[in-house]
Design an enzyme around this catalytic site. Structure first.
Site, PDB file in Angstrom:
ATOM      1  N   ARG A  89       0.821  -1.204   0.000  1.00  0.00           N
ATOM      2  CA  ARG A  89       0.000   0.000   0.000  1.00  0.00           C
ATOM      3  C   ARG A  89       0.860   1.262   0.000  1.00  0.00           C
ATOM      4  O   ARG A  89       0.330   2.355  -0.119  1.00  0.00           O
ATOM      5  CB  ARG A  89      -0.788  -0.069   1.287  1.00  0.00           C
ATOM      6  CG  ARG A  89      -2.191   0.314   1.512  1.00  0.00           C
ATOM      7  CD  ARG A  89      -3.280   0.058   0.612  1.00  0.00           C
ATOM      8  NE  ARG A  89      -4.531   0.365   1.268  1.00  0.00           N
ATOM      9  CZ  ARG A  89      -5.403  -0.546   1.672  1.00  0.00           C
ATOM     10  NH1 ARG A  89      -5.180  -1.810   1.501  1.00  0.00           N
ATOM     11  NH2 ARG A  89      -6.526  -0.173   2.228  1.00  0.00           N
ATOM     12  N   ARG A 128     -22.759   2.491   0.770  1.00  0.00           N
ATOM     13  CA  ARG A 128     -22.648   1.086   1.206  1.00  0.00           C
ATOM     14  C   ARG A 128     -23.196   0.872   2.606  1.00  0.00           C
ATOM     15  O   ARG A 128     -22.979   1.677   3.512  1.00  0.00           O
ATOM     16  CB  ARG A 128     -21.167   0.673   1.226  1.00  0.00           C
ATOM     17  CG  ARG A 128     -20.667   0.306  -0.111  1.00  0.00           C
ATOM     18  CD  ARG A 128     -19.472  -0.615  -0.104  1.00  0.00           C
ATOM     19  NE  ARG A 128     -18.322  -0.166   0.661  1.00  0.00           N
ATOM     20  CZ  ARG A 128     -17.067  -0.376   0.256  1.00  0.00           C
ATOM     21  NH1 ARG A 128     -16.821  -0.979  -0.886  1.00  0.00           N
ATOM     22  NH2 ARG A 128     -16.056   0.025   1.001  1.00  0.00           N
ATOM     23  N   ARG A 172      -9.577   8.357   2.980  1.00  0.00           N
ATOM     24  CA  ARG A 172      -8.975   7.171   2.371  1.00  0.00           C
ATOM     25  C   ARG A 172      -8.465   7.494   0.964  1.00  0.00           C
ATOM     26  O   ARG A 172      -7.426   7.004   0.556  1.00  0.00           O
ATOM     27  CB  ARG A 172      -9.974   6.014   2.321  1.00  0.00           C
ATOM     28  CG  ARG A 172     -10.236   5.450   3.701  1.00  0.00           C
ATOM     29  CD  ARG A 172     -11.362   4.435   3.692  1.00  0.00           C
ATOM     30  NE  ARG A 172     -10.958   3.171   3.124  1.00  0.00           N
ATOM     31  CZ  ARG A 172     -11.797   2.187   2.830  1.00  0.00           C
ATOM     32  NH1 ARG A 172     -13.082   2.345   3.047  1.00  0.00           N
ATOM     33  NH2 ARG A 172     -11.365   1.067   2.330  1.00  0.00           N
TER      34      ARG A 172
HETATM   35  P1  AMP Z   1      -9.041  -2.544   2.974  1.00  0.00           P
HETATM   36  O1  AMP Z   1     -10.070  -3.550   3.374  1.00  0.00           O
HETATM   37  O2  AMP Z   1      -7.947  -3.147   2.112  1.00  0.00           O
HETATM   38  O3  AMP Z   1      -9.615  -1.299   2.377  1.00  0.00           O
HETATM   39  O4  AMP Z   1      -8.294  -2.090   4.322  1.00  0.00           O
HETATM   40  C1  AMP Z   1      -8.982  -1.471   5.374  1.00  0.00           C
HETATM   41  C2  AMP Z   1      -8.005  -0.697   6.242  1.00  0.00           C
HETATM   42  O5  AMP Z   1      -7.006  -1.576   6.784  1.00  0.00           O
HETATM   43  C3  AMP Z   1      -7.214   0.376   5.517  1.00  0.00           C
HETATM   44  O6  AMP Z   1      -7.930   1.585   5.392  1.00  0.00           O
HETATM   45  C4  AMP Z   1      -5.993   0.507   6.423  1.00  0.00           C
HETATM   46  O7  AMP Z   1      -6.283   1.239   7.590  1.00  0.00           O
HETATM   47  C5  AMP Z   1      -5.738  -0.929   6.841  1.00  0.00           C
HETATM   48  N1  AMP Z   1      -4.824  -1.598   5.901  1.00  0.00           N
HETATM   49  C6  AMP Z   1      -5.100  -2.656   5.094  1.00  0.00           C
HETATM   50  N2  AMP Z   1      -4.041  -3.020   4.361  1.00  0.00           N
HETATM   51  C7  AMP Z   1      -3.036  -2.162   4.706  1.00  0.00           C
HETATM   52  C8  AMP Z   1      -1.687  -1.993   4.297  1.00  0.00           C
HETATM   53  N3  AMP Z   1      -1.117  -2.782   3.378  1.00  0.00           N
HETATM   54  N4  AMP Z   1      -0.963  -1.001   4.880  1.00  0.00           N
HETATM   55  C9  AMP Z   1      -1.499  -0.192   5.814  1.00  0.00           C
HETATM   56  N5  AMP Z   1      -2.763  -0.286   6.234  1.00  0.00           N
HETATM   57  C10 AMP Z   1      -3.539  -1.263   5.692  1.00  0.00           C
END
Ligand code: AMP
Length: 215
Positions: A89, A128, A172
């Site tokens: 990320r 959503r 985000r």
């Molecule tokens: P997602 O379901 O992939 O949108 O992830 C939800 C949240 O988890 C994100 O908004 C971040 O706070 C955290 N997160 C997930 N993957 C990562 C990553 N690779 N690096 C940092 N934070 C992450």
């Protein structure tokens, strides 16, 4: 053998596509977001550390994420490949991952980049909803429950996840533009980037991804 990274802005449908790809190529779908959410729900030490960052739309610090992914992709079910959804990320995470691959003598096949415009995604995400009890997804405009606030399937409460509120969604995207979108250039330079137009139906996008990945 497939080692795949799925990139794309929040709400581009990475999770949905990841399920299909993992099933088709018979590889585990590793979603760092899912792992964090499960840890938050169970109240583990990792979940306690990650919670605040997630709820405000910020990224969890690199060192927590990298350690978690390093452990996960050394599990036996990853011996024949894996699909990473939501990792890397940030550029430091991508560098860490490259070093890991080199250390293990592994090669990344492709980075699928699902491209969708932010102006399309923000209203989609803010609409959503999800059932608190059974997890069924809804959408206030395209797929509302029959009775407002009540799940059609189980009667549970249909609510908005705290990371889907307008303020968090905007945050985000800010984080994505600043920290994640540079990965497109990073992987392009390495010859790994495979862009896909994500502004189409789920099955069209899936077809385009499969065409890129091959058999
Ligand atoms: P997602 O379901 O992939 O949108 O992830 C939800 C949240 O988890 C994100 O908004 C971040 O706070 C955290 N997160 C997930 N993957 C990562 C990553 N690779 N690096 C940092 N934070 C992450």
């Amino acid at each position: 053998m497939k080692r795949i990274v799925l990139l794309g802005p929040p709400g581009a449908g990475k999770g949905t596509q990841a399920e299909g790809i993992a099933a088709k190529y018979n590889i585990p779908h590793i979603s760092t977001g899912e792992i964090f959410r499960a840890n938050v729900k169970e109240g583990t030490p990792l979940g306690i550390k990650a919670r605040e960052y997630m709820e405000s739309g910020h990224l969890v610090p690199d060192e927590l994420v990298c350690e978690l992914v390093e452990d996960r992709i050394q599990e036996p079910d990853c011996a024949n490949g894996y699909l990473l959804d939501g990792f890397p990320r940030t550029v430091p995470q991508a560098r860490f991952f490259d070093e890991f691959l080199e250390k293990m003598g592994q090669e990344l096949d492709k980075v699928i980049d699902i491209e969708v415009d932010e102006d399309v995604l923000i209203p989609r995400m803010v609409g959503r909803r999800v059932c608190r009890q059974c997890g069924r997804p809804y959408h206030m405009i395209t797929m509302p429950p029959k009775v407002e606030g009540v799940c059609d399937v189980c009667g549970g409460e249909v609510y908005q996840r705290s990371d889907d509120t307008l303020e968090t969604v905007q945050n985000r995207f800010r984080v994505y533009n600043e920290q994640t979108s540079p990965l497109t250039e990073y992987y392009k330079e390495k010859g790994k980037l495979a862009p896909v137009n994500g502004d189409a139906g789920i099955s069209e996008v899936f077809g385009a991804i499969c065409a890129l990945l091959g058999e």
